[in-house]
Design a protein around this motif. Structure first.
Motif, PDB file in Angstrom:
ATOM      1  N   TRP A 243      70.676  28.911  43.578  1.00 37.31           N
ATOM      2  CA  TRP A 243      72.035  29.460  43.748  1.00 37.31           C
ATOM      3  C   TRP A 243      73.126  28.403  43.827  1.00 37.31           C
ATOM      4  CZ3 TRP A 243      75.579  29.014  47.966  1.00 37.31           C
ATOM      5  CH2 TRP A 243      76.678  30.042  47.735  1.00 37.31           C
ATOM      6  N   GLN A 244      73.900  28.418  42.634  1.00 38.97           N
ATOM      7  CA  GLN A 244      74.642  27.357  42.431  1.00 38.97           C
ATOM      8  C   GLN A 244      74.053  26.019  42.451  1.00 38.97           C
ATOM      9  OE1 GLN A 244      78.222  27.742  44.934  1.00 38.97           O
ATOM     10  NE2 GLN A 244      78.917  29.694  44.071  1.00 38.97           N
ATOM     11  N   GLY A 245      72.917  25.861  41.649  1.00 42.05           N
ATOM     12  CA  GLY A 245      72.406  24.342  41.367  1.00 42.05           C
ATOM     13  C   GLY A 245      71.278  24.157  42.475  1.00 42.05           C
ATOM     14  N   VAL A 246      71.174  25.042  43.535  1.00 41.43           N
ATOM     15  CA  VAL A 246      70.169  24.745  44.865  1.00 41.43           C
ATOM     16  C   VAL A 246      69.137  25.570  44.594  1.00 41.43           C
ATOM     17  CG1 VAL A 246      70.149  24.322  47.049  1.00 41.43           C
ATOM     18  CG2 VAL A 246      72.310  23.527  45.976  1.00 41.43           C
ATOM     19  N   ASP A 247      68.045  25.153  44.759  1.00 41.49           N
ATOM     20  CA  ASP A 247      66.960  25.980  44.922  1.00 41.49           C
ATOM     21  C   ASP A 247      66.679  26.226  46.571  1.00 41.49           C
ATOM     22  OD1 ASP A 247      66.141  25.866  42.340  1.00 41.49           O
ATOM     23  OD2 ASP A 247      64.686  24.439  42.424  1.00 41.49           O
ATOM     24  N   LEU A 248      66.567  27.558  46.739  1.00 34.84           N
ATOM     25  CA  LEU A 248      66.339  28.262  47.999  1.00 34.84           C
ATOM     26  C   LEU A 248      64.737  28.874  48.170  1.00 34.84           C
ATOM     27  CD1 LEU A 248      69.415  30.287  48.737  1.00 34.84           C
ATOM     28  CD2 LEU A 248      68.937  28.098  49.688  1.00 34.84           C
ATOM     29  N   ARG A 249      64.087  28.297  48.948  1.00 35.64           N
ATOM     30  CA  ARG A 249      62.655  28.467  48.951  1.00 35.64           C
ATOM     31  C   ARG A 249      61.854  29.394  49.879  1.00 35.64           C
ATOM     32  NH1 ARG A 249      60.732  24.881  45.163  1.00 35.64           N
ATOM     33  NH2 ARG A 249      58.537  25.273  45.783  1.00 35.64           N
ATOM     34  N   VAL A 250      60.889  30.040  49.606  1.00 37.37           N
ATOM     35  CA  VAL A 250      59.975  30.606  50.758  1.00 37.37           C
ATOM     36  C   VAL A 250      58.843  29.579  50.930  1.00 37.37           C
ATOM     37  CG1 VAL A 250      60.919  32.986  49.993  1.00 37.37           C
ATOM     38  CG2 VAL A 250      58.874  32.032  49.025  1.00 37.37           C
ATOM     39  N   HIS A 251      58.660  29.597  52.268  1.00 36.62           N
ATOM     40  CA  HIS A 251      57.426  28.870  52.898  1.00 36.62           C
ATOM     41  C   HIS A 251      56.346  29.641  53.442  1.00 36.62           C
ATOM     42  CE1 HIS A 251      59.628  25.203  52.467  1.00 36.62           C
ATOM     43  NE2 HIS A 251      60.857  26.011  52.497  1.00 36.62           N
ATOM     44  N   VAL A 252      55.263  29.776  52.523  1.00 34.72           N
ATOM     45  CA  VAL A 252      54.235  30.708  52.906  1.00 34.72           C
ATOM     46  C   VAL A 252      53.254  29.746  53.829  1.00 34.72           C
ATOM     47  CG1 VAL A 252      52.142  32.029  52.211  1.00 34.72           C
ATOM     48  CG2 VAL A 252      53.968  31.653  50.805  1.00 34.72           C
ATOM     49  N   LEU A 253      53.109  30.532  55.337  1.00 31.06           N
ATOM     50  CA  LEU A 253      52.308  29.794  56.539  1.00 31.06           C
ATOM     51  C   LEU A 253      51.236  30.702  56.723  1.00 31.06           C
ATOM     52  CD1 LEU A 253      55.454  28.880  58.622  1.00 31.06           C
ATOM     53  CD2 LEU A 253      54.447  27.678  56.715  1.00 31.06           C
ATOM     54  N   GLU A 254      50.135  30.215  56.613  1.00 29.01           N
ATOM     55  CA  GLU A 254      48.740  31.086  56.525  1.00 29.01           C
ATOM     56  C   GLU A 254      48.635  31.561  58.048  1.00 29.01           C
ATOM     57  OE1 GLU A 254      46.546  32.312  54.304  1.00 29.01           O
ATOM     58  OE2 GLU A 254      47.840  31.951  52.910  1.00 29.01           O
ATOM     59  N   PRO A 255      47.873  32.540  58.415  1.00 29.50           N
ATOM     60  CA  PRO A 255      47.624  32.926  59.693  1.00 29.50           C
ATOM     61  C   PRO A 255      46.176  32.207  60.027  1.00 29.50           C
ATOM     62  CG  PRO A 255      46.914  34.588  57.873  1.00 29.50           C
ATOM     63  CD  PRO A 255      47.530  33.663  57.378  1.00 29.50           C
ATOM     64  N   ARG A 256      46.068  32.491  61.311  1.00 26.25           N
ATOM     65  CA  ARG A 256      44.908  31.808  61.973  1.00 26.25           C
ATOM     66  C   ARG A 256      44.133  32.765  62.813  1.00 26.25           C
ATOM     67  NH1 ARG A 256      48.951  27.839  63.035  1.00 26.25           N
ATOM     68  NH2 ARG A 256      49.415  28.636  65.093  1.00 26.25           N
ATOM     69  N   GLY A 257      42.749  32.568  63.162  1.00 24.48           N
ATOM     70  CA  GLY A 257      42.081  33.291  63.816  1.00 24.48           C
ATOM     71  C   GLY A 257      41.214  34.500  62.980  1.00 24.48           C
ATOM     72  N   ALA A 258      40.409  35.001  63.846  1.00 20.62           N
ATOM     73  CA  ALA A 258      39.369  36.202  62.682  1.00 20.62           C
ATOM     74  C   ALA A 258      40.302  36.698  61.676  1.00 20.62           C
ATOM     75  CB  ALA A 258      38.562  36.554  63.737  1.00 20.62           C
ATOM     76  N   ALA A 259      41.260  37.492  62.112  1.00 19.57           N
ATOM     77  CA  ALA A 259      42.064  38.211  61.017  1.00 19.57           C
ATOM     78  C   ALA A 259      42.400  37.620  60.055  1.00 19.57           C
ATOM     79  CB  ALA A 259      43.242  39.030  62.025  1.00 19.57           C
ATOM     80  N   ALA A 260      42.640  36.425  59.816  1.00 20.24           N
ATOM     81  CA  ALA A 260      43.205  35.466  58.849  1.00 20.24           C
ATOM     82  C   ALA A 260      42.376  35.882  57.548  1.00 20.24           C
ATOM     83  CB  ALA A 260      43.230  34.203  59.074  1.00 20.24           C
ATOM     84  N   THR A 261      41.090  36.111  57.837  1.00 15.42           N
ATOM     85  CA  THR A 261      40.121  36.362  56.787  1.00 15.42           C
ATOM     86  C   THR A 261      39.904  37.736  56.019  1.00 15.42           C
ATOM     87  OG1 THR A 261      38.260  36.606  58.169  1.00 15.42           O
ATOM     88  CG2 THR A 261      38.847  34.485  57.354  1.00 15.42           C
ATOM     89  N   ALA A 262      40.688  38.666  56.863  1.00 12.63           N
ATOM     90  CA  ALA A 262      40.817  40.081  56.459  1.00 12.63           C
ATOM     91  C   ALA A 262      41.139  40.314  55.005  1.00 12.63           C
ATOM     92  CB  ALA A 262      41.659  40.844  57.294  1.00 12.63           C
TER      93      ALA A 262
END
Length: 493
Positions: A243-262
Motif C-alpha cells: 500500500w503506497q510503497g509499504v508492505d503490510l504483512r500477516v504473521h502466522v503464529l503456530e498453536p501449541r498443545g496437543a491440538a496443534a498437530t491436528a
C-alpha cells in the motif's frame, strides 16, 4: 506495552497530543502552608469546553486563565507561566477538537489569529523549557503544524510513519534552539518505536543522529529498534498487501498443545488495539497466547494505523477482511479448517472484530460500498471493545472518519445487529474507563435478542487495560476462552 497501558485507546487521532490531553499534571502553586487550590485552567476543563463555538470557547477559556492569574498574583512567576502555556495549548488544540466533536459537518479550520494571540508568550525562552506545560504546548503546536504540512506536502501523505515525519518537519521550522529540538526529536522517536514499531523511521533516525544526541540516548533508542525488529524473527510471515510503497504483512503464529498437530486446526485473526491510531501486530494482552494454548493458529496483522498512514477504522476493516480472504486461500497449506476461522481483538481491535461480526467482511470498506451479501467470520472474541462508537458520550473521531464515505450507522456494531451473525464472547472490565461496561451489556442483550449466540464475561472491578496487568482478569479470560472454544468445537485440549 508501557505506553499502550498509559494512553486512551478509544478516542485519539494523535497519540502524542492525547498524552498531553489525558496525562498532563497541572500543579498551579508552590508548596504552601495550606493545601494548594486546583487550577481553573486545565485539560479537563478544555475537554468540557471544546464543543462550544469559537467565541464562547475563547471567552470562557480566557476567563479561566484570568481567574488563575489573579489567584497566583503573589506566587512565583513560574506558576503564572505554567498557566499561560496551558491556555496557549488549549488555543492551539481547540480548532481540531471542536471540529472532531461538532455535530454539524464542515471542514477543519485553523485559527488565523493564533500567531497574534501567542506573540507575548515566552515561546523560545530557555528558562521555561523544563516546565512540563511548556513542552506539552510545543508537542501540541508541532502536531497541529504537522497537520498543515501534510495538507501542503504530497510526500508527507505517502509512505510510512507519516505523522512522525510531519512532526519532525514541523520541529525543524519551529525556531526552537537546536538542543531542544534534539531532545524533543529523541523523545518522539522513543515513543514512536514503543507504540508503532520501527518501520519507515530510518530517515528520521539519521536526522536525529546528525544532531549528535547523547550516547546514552542513542544506545537506548537503537536497542528499542533492534528489539522491535527482532520480533520479525522465527515465524512465517507474508505480504498481505502493498500500500503506497509499504508492505503490510500477516504473521502466522503456530498453536501449541496437543491440538496443534491436528490434521485441521481452527484459526483466528488477531486485531491489536491502539484507538485505530497506533499499535503493532504483536501487541496482545492475553488472548493470542490463550488461543495458541488451545490449539488455535493465530494470524496477527499489520493494520494501517493513523500514526503510520493517516488512516482510520474503514481502512482497518478492509485490512482485516483481506487477511480473512488470505487465510481462506492458504487454509490447506496451513492445515486450517476454513469453516473455523474467526476474529479476536482488543480495544479498537475489538471494535473492529465487532464490526466484522455485524457489518460483515468488507475488503472495500474504505470505499464506502456496502456488500450486497454479508459474510461473517465463524466466531468473534472481544476484549474491551466499544460496541457503540457513535454514542454521544464518546468523542466524534470515529464518526468523522467514517462519514467521509458512508452514513456512520452502517459501520456501528450497535446499529447493525441482526439475526444470523456469528457466535461471540465479550470480555469486559466492569470499571472500563474508555468503553463503558453498560454499552457492552446493551450490545450483548441486543445481539442475543436477535437470536445470536453470545456470552458476556464481566471482569469485576477491572479497568480497560486489565488484560495487560490484572492477573485475576487474565486467569478468567484463559478459563472462559478454553470453555467457549470447546463449546464451539474449536478445542479438544
Amino acid at each position: 506495552m508501557r505506553h499502550e497501558q498509559q494512553r486512551n485507546k478509544a478516542g485519539a487521532l494523535a497519540g502524542v497530543v492525547m498524552v498531553a490531553l489525558l496525562g498532563l499534571s497541572l500543579t498551579a502553586r508552590a508548596q504552601q502552608s495550606e493545601p494548594p487550590q486546583p487550577p481553573a485552567l486545565s485539560m479537563r476543563a478544555f475537554a468540557m469546553l471544546t464543543p462550544l463555538r469559537h467565541a464562547a470557547f475563547a471567552a470562557q477559556w480566557q476567563a479561566l486563565l484570568n481567574e488563575d492569574l489573579s489567584r497566583l498574583r503573589d506566587a512565583p512567576e513560574r506558576e503564572r507561566v505554567r498557566q499561560r502555556f496551558v491556555w496557549a495549548q488549549g488555543r492551539v488544540m481547540y480548532p481540531y477538537f471542536h471540529w472532531r466533536d461538532a455535530p454539524a459537518p464542515g471542514a477543519l479550520q485553523a485559527d488565523p489569529m493564533l500567531p497574534q494571540l501567542l506573540r507575548d508568550l515566552p515561546l523560545h525562552d530557555p528558562a521555561w523549557w523544563p516546565l512540563a506545560e511548556v513542552q506539552a504546548f510545543w508537542r501540541a503546536w508541532l502536531h497541529e503544524d504537522a497537520r498543515a504540512l501534510m495538507q501542503k506536502d504530497p510526500s508527507l501523505r505517502r509512505g510510512d510513519a507519516r505523522w512522525l515525519r510531519a512532526e519532525v518537519a514541523a520541529l525543524h521550522r519551529s525556531g526552537l534552539p537546536r538542543i531542544h529540538q534534539r531532545e524533543l526529536m529523541g523523545r518522539m522517536l522513543a515513543e514512536y518505536v514503543d507504540d508503532n514499531g520501527s518501520q519507515g523511521i530510518d530517515g528520521v533516525v539519521e536526522q536525529w543522529r546528525a544532531m549528535a544526541p547523547p550516547a546514552a540516548d542513542l544506545a537506548r533508542i537503537q536497542a528499542a529498534i533492534d528489539a522491535n525488529r527482532a520480533r520479525e524473527c522465527c515465524h512465517e510471515s507474508a505480504v498481505l498487501r502493498e500500500w503506497q510503497g509499504v508492505d503490510l504483512r500477516v504473521h502466522v503464529l503456530e498453536p501449541r498443545g496437543a491440538a496443534a498437530t491436528a490434521a485441521l486446526r481452527p484459526a483466528m485473526l488477531w486485531l491489536h488495539g491502539g484507538s485505530f491510531t497506533e499499535g503493532q501486530w504483536w501487541h496482545s494482552p492475553v488472548i493470542s497466547a490463550a488461543l495458541q494454548e488451545q490449539g488455535v493458529l493465530v494470524l496477527a496483522l499489520d493494520l494501517r494505523t493513523s500514526t503510520r498512514f493517516d488512516t482510520g477504522p474503514l481502512e482497518q476493516l478492509s485490512d482485516a477482511s483481506l487477511a480473512y480472504e488470505w487465510l481462506q486461500k492458504n487454509a490447506a497449506r496451513l492445515r486450517v479448517d476454513p469453516q473455523r476461522v474467526g476474529v479476536a481483538g482488543f480495544s479498537s481491535g475489538a471494535v473492529l472484530a465487532l464490526m466484522l461480526a455485524t457489518h460483515g467482511l468488507d475488503p472495500e470498506a474504505e470505499k464506502g460500498r456496502s456488500p450486497s451479501v454479508k459474510h461473517y467470520p465463524a466466531a468473534v472474541v472481544s476484549l474491551g471493545g466499544c460496541p457503540d462508537p457513535l454514542n454521544p458520550r464518546k468523542d466524534g473521531w470515529f464518526r468523522r472518519q467514517v462519514e467521509r464515505v458512508a452514513p456512520p450507522e452502517r459501520f456501528s456494531p450497535m446499529a447493525q445487529v441482526s439475526s444470523g451473525q456469528p457466535p461471540l464472547i465479550a470480555f469486559h472490565g466492569t470499571e472500563d474507563e474508555y468503553c463503558p461496561f453498560d454499552d457492552m451489556k446493551r450490545f450483548v442483550t441486543a445481539y442475543g435478542s436477535a437470536g445470536n449466540a453470545v456470552e458476556l464475561v464481566a471482569i469485576e472491578g477491572a479497568p480497560h487495560f486489565f488484560g495487560f496487568f490484572h492477573q485475576p482478569g487474565q486467569a478468567r479470560v484463559r478459563a472462559s476462552l478454553a470453555e467457549v472454544l470447546k463449546r464451539w468445537g474449536w478445542s479438544t485440549n
